[in-house]
Design a protein around this motif. Sequence first.
Motif: not given
Length: 115
Positions: A79-100
């Motif tokens: 999860y990503l809890q995002m509070n107090s959002l600003k216009p500059e937070d506008t973007a496509v958000y990607y989840c990432n996992l690194v395994r080995y």
Amino acid sequence: QVHLVESGGGLVQPGGSLRLSCATSGSIFSNDHTGWYRQAPGKERELVARMFNGGRTNYADSVKGRFTISRDYAKNMVYLQMNSLKPEDTAVYYCNLVRYGVDYWGQGTQVTVSS
């Protein structure tokens, strides 16, 4: 192979909150690193938040104190809890996992902060 699917993006007014979710196709291993990145139009993809094995976290300076990364091993979710959002937070958000040492990415979810 790990499949990641993000959800929870949308349009929100400045000062509002959103919680992004990332569903993994299987169990999250304790040694996995998980994170959230974002990419705004015309800009490079950047790290937003990351959680290492053991639970240590780090955040981009621009989101410190506003965003919180967490993961639920029982539900295989990040999860990503995002509070107090600003216009500059506008973007496509990607989840990432690194395994080995291998990077896995979701397809992204759009977050738009605008009045």
